[in-house]
Structure formats: structure tokens, C-alpha cells
Design an enzyme around this catalytic site. Structure first.
Site, mmCIF file in Angstrom:
data_model
loop_
_atom_site.group_PDB
_atom_site.id
_atom_site.type_symbol
_atom_site.label_atom_id
_atom_site.label_comp_id
_atom_site.label_asym_id
_atom_site.label_seq_id
_atom_site.Cartn_x
_atom_site.Cartn_y
_atom_site.Cartn_z
ATOM 1 N N PHE A 22 1.141 -10.120 -56.435
ATOM 2 C CA PHE A 22 0.398 -9.392 -57.324
ATOM 3 C C PHE A 22 -1.060 -9.451 -57.001
ATOM 4 O O PHE A 22 -1.603 -8.448 -57.041
ATOM 5 C CB PHE A 22 0.821 -9.957 -58.766
ATOM 6 C CG PHE A 22 -0.232 -9.845 -60.010
ATOM 7 C CD1 PHE A 22 -0.655 -8.499 -60.255
ATOM 8 C CD2 PHE A 22 -0.576 -10.876 -60.654
ATOM 9 C CE1 PHE A 22 -1.479 -8.351 -61.133
ATOM 10 C CE2 PHE A 22 -1.432 -10.687 -61.551
ATOM 11 C CZ PHE A 22 -1.977 -9.509 -62.176
ATOM 12 N N ASP A 42 1.644 -12.580 -45.436
ATOM 13 C CA ASP A 42 2.760 -12.927 -46.534
ATOM 14 C C ASP A 42 3.965 -13.287 -45.811
ATOM 15 O O ASP A 42 4.348 -12.833 -44.953
ATOM 16 C CB ASP A 42 2.667 -11.649 -47.430
ATOM 17 C CG ASP A 42 3.153 -12.157 -48.818
ATOM 18 O OD1 ASP A 42 4.470 -12.484 -48.909
ATOM 19 O OD2 ASP A 42 2.558 -12.091 -49.856
ATOM 20 N N GLN A 87 -4.618 -16.386 -51.427
ATOM 21 C CA GLN A 87 -3.928 -16.303 -52.695
ATOM 22 C C GLN A 87 -2.203 -16.987 -52.530
ATOM 23 O O GLN A 87 -1.691 -16.892 -53.438
ATOM 24 C CB GLN A 87 -3.684 -14.736 -53.200
ATOM 25 C CG GLN A 87 -5.088 -14.232 -52.942
ATOM 26 C CD GLN A 87 -6.074 -14.838 -54.024
ATOM 27 O OE1 GLN A 87 -5.752 -15.053 -55.059
ATOM 28 N NE2 GLN A 87 -7.421 -14.926 -53.730
ATOM 29 N N SER A 92 4.095 -20.692 -61.227
ATOM 30 C CA SER A 92 5.067 -21.091 -62.256
ATOM 31 C C SER A 92 5.188 -22.554 -62.196
ATOM 32 O O SER A 92 5.623 -23.420 -61.445
ATOM 33 C CB SER A 92 6.462 -20.531 -62.177
ATOM 34 O OG SER A 92 7.540 -21.192 -62.866
ATOM 35 N N SER A 131 -6.360 -22.722 -60.415
ATOM 36 C CA SER A 131 -5.502 -22.275 -61.808
ATOM 37 C C SER A 131 -6.075 -23.154 -62.711
ATOM 38 O O SER A 131 -6.588 -24.202 -63.040
ATOM 39 C CB SER A 131 -3.754 -22.644 -61.634
ATOM 40 O OG SER A 131 -3.481 -22.737 -62.925
ATOM 41 N N TYR A 155 2.781 -28.174 -60.214
ATOM 42 C CA TYR A 155 1.927 -26.946 -59.931
ATOM 43 C C TYR A 155 0.654 -27.182 -59.965
ATOM 44 O O TYR A 155 -0.329 -27.102 -59.185
ATOM 45 C CB TYR A 155 2.521 -26.060 -60.673
ATOM 46 C CG TYR A 155 1.478 -24.534 -60.632
ATOM 47 C CD1 TYR A 155 1.567 -23.780 -59.440
ATOM 48 C CD2 TYR A 155 0.671 -24.169 -61.569
ATOM 49 C CE1 TYR A 155 0.885 -22.761 -59.081
ATOM 50 C CE2 TYR A 155 -0.210 -23.091 -61.470
ATOM 51 C CZ TYR A 155 -0.141 -22.438 -60.118
ATOM 52 O OH TYR A 155 -0.863 -21.374 -60.053
ATOM 53 N N LYS A 159 -2.718 -27.554 -57.229
ATOM 54 C CA LYS A 159 -4.076 -26.683 -57.422
ATOM 55 C C LYS A 159 -5.223 -27.755 -57.183
ATOM 56 O O LYS A 159 -6.267 -27.551 -56.802
ATOM 57 C CB LYS A 159 -4.125 -25.783 -58.300
ATOM 58 C CG LYS A 159 -2.982 -24.728 -58.616
ATOM 59 C CD LYS A 159 -3.287 -23.859 -57.330
ATOM 60 C CE LYS A 159 -2.455 -22.689 -57.104
ATOM 61 N NZ LYS A 159 -2.612 -21.761 -56.133
ATOM 62 N N VAL A 185 -3.578 -14.552 -65.373
ATOM 63 C CA VAL A 185 -3.666 -13.020 -64.850
ATOM 64 C C VAL A 185 -2.605 -12.100 -65.185
ATOM 65 O O VAL A 185 -1.757 -12.212 -65.289
ATOM 66 C CB VAL A 185 -4.250 -12.849 -63.436
ATOM 67 C CG1 VAL A 185 -5.030 -11.564 -62.919
ATOM 68 C CG2 VAL A 185 -5.065 -14.094 -63.047
ATOM 69 N N ASN A 216 9.047 -18.461 -75.774
ATOM 70 C CA ASN A 216 9.299 -19.822 -76.047
ATOM 71 C C ASN A 216 8.248 -20.698 -76.847
ATOM 72 O O ASN A 216 7.240 -20.413 -76.942
ATOM 73 C CB ASN A 216 8.802 -20.545 -74.593
ATOM 74 C CG ASN A 216 9.954 -20.073 -73.511
ATOM 75 O OD1 ASN A 216 9.667 -19.288 -72.487
ATOM 76 N ND2 ASN A 216 11.251 -20.548 -73.746
HETATM 77 P P1 NAD Z 1 2.753 -13.748 -56.482
HETATM 78 O O1 NAD Z 1 3.883 -14.614 -56.416
HETATM 79 O O2 NAD Z 1 2.734 -12.424 -57.091
HETATM 80 O O3 NAD Z 1 1.972 -13.756 -54.999
HETATM 81 C C1 NAD Z 1 2.156 -14.919 -54.275
HETATM 82 C C2 NAD Z 1 2.250 -14.321 -52.743
HETATM 83 O O4 NAD Z 1 2.229 -15.334 -51.932
HETATM 84 C C3 NAD Z 1 3.658 -13.898 -52.623
HETATM 85 O O5 NAD Z 1 3.474 -12.458 -52.180
HETATM 86 C C4 NAD Z 1 4.482 -14.755 -51.686
HETATM 87 O O6 NAD Z 1 5.380 -14.014 -50.913
HETATM 88 C C5 NAD Z 1 3.350 -15.255 -50.766
HETATM 89 N N1 NAD Z 1 3.667 -16.363 -50.412
HETATM 90 C C6 NAD Z 1 4.483 -17.679 -51.029
HETATM 91 N N2 NAD Z 1 4.400 -18.669 -50.280
HETATM 92 C C7 NAD Z 1 3.909 -18.204 -48.930
HETATM 93 C C8 NAD Z 1 3.965 -18.819 -47.719
HETATM 94 N N3 NAD Z 1 4.441 -20.288 -47.554
HETATM 95 N N4 NAD Z 1 3.462 -18.077 -46.747
HETATM 96 C C9 NAD Z 1 2.797 -16.927 -46.817
HETATM 97 N N5 NAD Z 1 2.775 -16.185 -47.918
HETATM 98 C C10 NAD Z 1 3.410 -16.875 -48.982
HETATM 99 O O7 NAD Z 1 1.608 -14.715 -57.362
HETATM 100 P P2 NAD Z 1 0.217 -14.212 -58.083
HETATM 101 O O8 NAD Z 1 0.287 -14.045 -59.442
HETATM 102 O O9 NAD Z 1 -0.353 -13.153 -57.305
HETATM 103 O O10 NAD Z 1 -0.681 -15.472 -57.710
HETATM 104 C C11 NAD Z 1 -1.700 -15.455 -56.587
HETATM 105 C C12 NAD Z 1 -2.487 -16.524 -56.624
HETATM 106 O O11 NAD Z 1 -3.094 -17.055 -57.646
HETATM 107 C C13 NAD Z 1 -1.589 -17.990 -56.679
HETATM 108 O O12 NAD Z 1 -2.075 -18.985 -55.698
HETATM 109 C C14 NAD Z 1 -1.376 -18.643 -57.840
HETATM 110 O O13 NAD Z 1 -1.001 -19.786 -57.795
HETATM 111 C C15 NAD Z 1 -2.620 -18.138 -58.607
HETATM 112 N N6 NAD Z 1 -2.811 -18.025 -59.761
HETATM 113 C C16 NAD Z 1 -2.023 -16.791 -60.538
HETATM 114 C C17 NAD Z 1 -2.190 -16.962 -61.819
HETATM 115 C C18 NAD Z 1 -1.532 -15.709 -62.564
HETATM 116 O O14 NAD Z 1 -1.790 -15.528 -63.808
HETATM 117 N N7 NAD Z 1 -1.129 -14.575 -61.822
HETATM 118 C C19 NAD Z 1 -2.642 -17.835 -62.485
HETATM 119 C C20 NAD Z 1 -3.321 -18.995 -61.773
HETATM 120 C C21 NAD Z 1 -3.306 -19.004 -60.725
#
Ligand code: NAD
Length: 325
Positions: A22, A42, A87, A92, A131, A155, A159, A185, A216
Site C-alpha cells: 500500500f 518486494d 517500507q 498487523s 509505527s 509488532y 518497530k 494510514v 471490535n
Molecule cells: P503492506 O503490507 O501493504 O506493504 C508491505 C510490503 O512489504 C508488501 O508489499 C510485502 O509484500 C512487502 N514485504 C513484506 N515482507 C517482505 C520481505 N521479507 N521482503 C521484501 N518485501 C517484503 O503494508 P503497508 O500498510 O504499506 O505498510 C508499509 C510499512 O508501514 C510497514 O513497515 C508497516 O509496518 C508500516 N506501517 C503501516 C501503517 C499503516 O497504517 N498502513 C501504520 C504504521 C506503520
């Protein structure tokens, strides 16, 4: 305001890890629009190739399918790169409670591999996703950097450890690292499917399909829901930040606070639906309220978000209507 006027040296090259996810796919899109080169990395575990399919033929885009758990892959991916936007991770809170070992491998070891590869390849800036979960059970609002409580999930721990490595890599090796503590986000391309999906896309999809979403707890929990454009701004501004601002972590949010039950009502109205939600048990590891003080990012990164929740949710609903209906 915004990020469209930020200038990087001509020919600057970015690496976005988690580029098929995302946030990563939105970063790729924004950087290509600004006219710079992007390499995506990725392993397509939670991300989808279709998120970046439209960029695959772009002359400034290159995609590596690979895993950040391999140092060798991280070394190749960060070769010739000026700015890393890390990223890739598994998100989760509840899933991390079910599989802590995997979270340790991906979120800690993977990030450390990327940081080490960035150091060895003389990357200019290493910006990484942290996070709001690092605030743990700290009850005071708004959450401010330096007032973290006890952690509530593996989790959150991953972080927090990433942030400690970030601090060390700046101090010991002079690598400019910037941790971005994202607060819930939302926006285009966020995955609406599966048990661990984020609440906004999941509710929108269920309501579009006339299925009753599950809330929930009592729905009176609140979050600082942050539209994706603000997160793009934070990443690009961190790439432009001073060395003095490195080795630290920053709250990245809009600085507002929405109650889940109000979001539910907002979505019902916006989608023209009349569906009663199901109320389920409260989730382990979840906090009741969250809201960010964003003054540190404003002062040290120049972060000045201009996408309010209301503006962002309209854009997100429109996107999901076009792409899911
Ligand atoms: P997402 O799951 O959509 O994207 C994460 C991507 O990382 C995926 O495309 C996945 O295939 C890739 N990935 C996972 N493990 C991998 C690995 N071992 N090697 C290579 N690629 C790998 O999640 P997102 O919401 O886009 O989150 C991006 C980042 O932001 C993450 O670090 C997440 O912890 C952090 N984050 C997101 C939110 C949110 O609200 N979305 C909030 C806080 C933190």
C-alpha cells in the site's frame, strides 16, 4: 506545503522496499511523477504485483522481486541508490501476537539488513517505517516522542528495535536515518481483504457488498487516521532533512482524532447504505485512543500535512468505488 516542490539533485535514485504494498506503491508513483528514478524491492508476500503493474514499463522504474531477509539481496537493491525508503515489513498487531518469530525475522532482521546494506553502499538517507504502536500503553494524548509506555505486541517491539538500530547507525556509522512513526494510514491501494486488513478499506468493501462489518469493541476507540498523501510528504521531506535531524523517530499523522463508530456512520452516509454493524470482542494488543503531536516532524523535517481526514476519506471512498464496484 505538500511535497511536489521538493527538489533533489538531477538523476537522484530512490529504493522503495515493500514497493508492491500500500504505502510503497504510492511512494513509487509519487517519485516517478516527480521525475526521479525508483527501484522497487518486494517479495510479494502481502503486497501485489498489480499495485505496481502500471509502472513496470516506465523507463525510470525497475523492480526486483526479493526478500529483505537476505543481506545479499539488500546489497544488490541498494547499489547506486541515493535514498532508501524502507517500507517492507509485516503489519498487523494481532497477527504478530500469533507469529512473533516471523515478525522478528522480517521486521527486525530485514530492516537491519537494509540499514547495513545502505551503509555499505554509501546511501545518503535511510528513511524507514516505524509505527505509533511504539507508544504502547502510554495513556496521555497527544502522543509525543519521548513519552513511550510499555509495548503491547511483538509488532510494536520490532518497530522499537528498528528505531534503536536507526539511532545507532547514525551515531556509530554516520548513516542519516529517519524513523517515521505512522499513525493508521489509509488511502488508495490499501488492501481491503483478509482477517488482518485495515479497518477503513475493509469496511468500505464490505459495505459496497452489502455485508455487515464487525467493529471490535464498542466503536468508541479513536485513532489519528492519516491520509496517504501526508505519508508521501513525510518520506520525501525526510530525504531532504538535515544531518542534525537524523538518528531520531518522528510522529507522522494529521494530528486529528476520529472515533471508529463515527467513521462507520460517515461511510454509511457516503455510500448510501443502511447496514447495522456487528460488535465483536475487543482485540488483544489494541489501545483505546491514539492521537499524535506532530510538532517535532514539523520543526525538524518541515512536515506540514494538508490532507485532513475528511478530505482524505472522500478521495479514498471515490477510489474504492471506482476500483471495487
Ligand atoms: P503492506 O503490507 O501493504 O506493504 C508491505 C510490503 O512489504 C508488501 O508489499 C510485502 O509484500 C512487502 N514485504 C513484506 N515482507 C517482505 C520481505 N521479507 N521482503 C521484501 N518485501 C517484503 O503494508 P503497508 O500498510 O504499506 O505498510 C508499509 C510499512 O508501514 C510497514 O513497515 C508497516 O509496518 C508500516 N506501517 C503501516 C501503517 C499503516 O497504517 N498502513 C501504520 C504504521 C506503520
Amino acid at each position: 506545503m505538500g511535497y511536489k516542490d521538493i527538489k533533489f539533485p538531477d538523476g537522484s535514485k530512490f529504493l522503495v522496499t515493500g514497493s508492491a504494498g500500500f504505502i510503497g506503491s504510492n511512494l513509487v508513483e509519487a517519485i516517478l511523477e516527480l521525475g526521479y528514478k525508483v527501484r522497487g524491492l518486494d517479495n510479494l508476500s502481502t503486497g501485489k504485483k498489480e499495485n505496481v503493474e502500471e509502472f513496470l514499463n516506465h523507463p525510470n522504474y525497475e523492480f526486483i522481486e526479493g526478500d529483505i531477509r537476505s543481506l545479499d539481496t539488500c546489497m544488490k537493491a541498494s547499489e547506486g541508490i541515493d535514498f532508501v525508503l524502507n517500507q517492507a515489513a509485516w503489519g498487523s498487531v494481532p497477527r504478530s501476537i500469533e507469529m512473533p518469530l516471523l515478525y522478528e525475522e522480517i521486521n527486525i532482521k530485514g530492516t537491519l539488513n537494509m540499514m547495513e546494506a545502505a551503509r555499505q553502499n554509501d546511501v545518503k538517507k535511510f528513511v524507514y517505517a516505524s509505527s505509533s504502536s511504539v507508544y504502547g500503553d502510554e495513556p496521555n494524548l497527544p502522543k509525543k516522542e519521548g513519552t513511550e509506555g510499555n509495548l503491547l505486541s511483538p509488532y510494536a517491539l520490532t518497530k522499537k528495535v528498528d528505531e534503536e538500530y536507526g539511532k545507532l547507525y547514525t551515531k556509530l556509522y554516520g548513516l542519516d536515518t529517519y524513523g517515521l512513526r505512522y499513525f493508521n494510514v489509509f488511502g488508495r491501494r490499501q488492501n481491503p481483504n483478509g482477517a488482518y486488513a485495515a479497518v477503513i478499506p475493509k469496511f468500505i468493501k464490505q459495505l459496497l457488498n452489502d455485508e455487515p462489518p464487525t467493529i471490535n469493541g464498542d466503536g468508541k476507540q479513536s485513532r489519528d487516521f492519516t491520509y496517504i498523501e501526508n505519508v508521501i510528504e513525510a518520506n520525501l521531506k525526510a530525504c531532504n532533512a538535515s544531518h542534525e535531524a537524523a538518528g531520531q523517530a518522528y510522529n507522522i499523522a494529521f494530528g486529528g482524532r476520529e472515533f471508529l463508530i463515527d467513521i462507520y456512520t460517515h461511510l454509511l452516509n457516503a455510500l448510501g447504505k443502511d447496514i447495522q454493524p456487528i460488535f465483536g470482542p475487543k482485540r488483544k494488543g489494541d489501545i483505546k485512543h491514539s492521537n499524535a503531536d506532530i510538532s517535532k516532524a514539523n520543526k525538524l523535517l518541515g512536515y506540514d500535512p494538508n490532507w485532513s481526514f475528511e478530505r482524505g476519506i472522500e478521495a479514498a471512498i471515490e477510489w474504492y468505488k471506482r476500483n471495487l464496484e
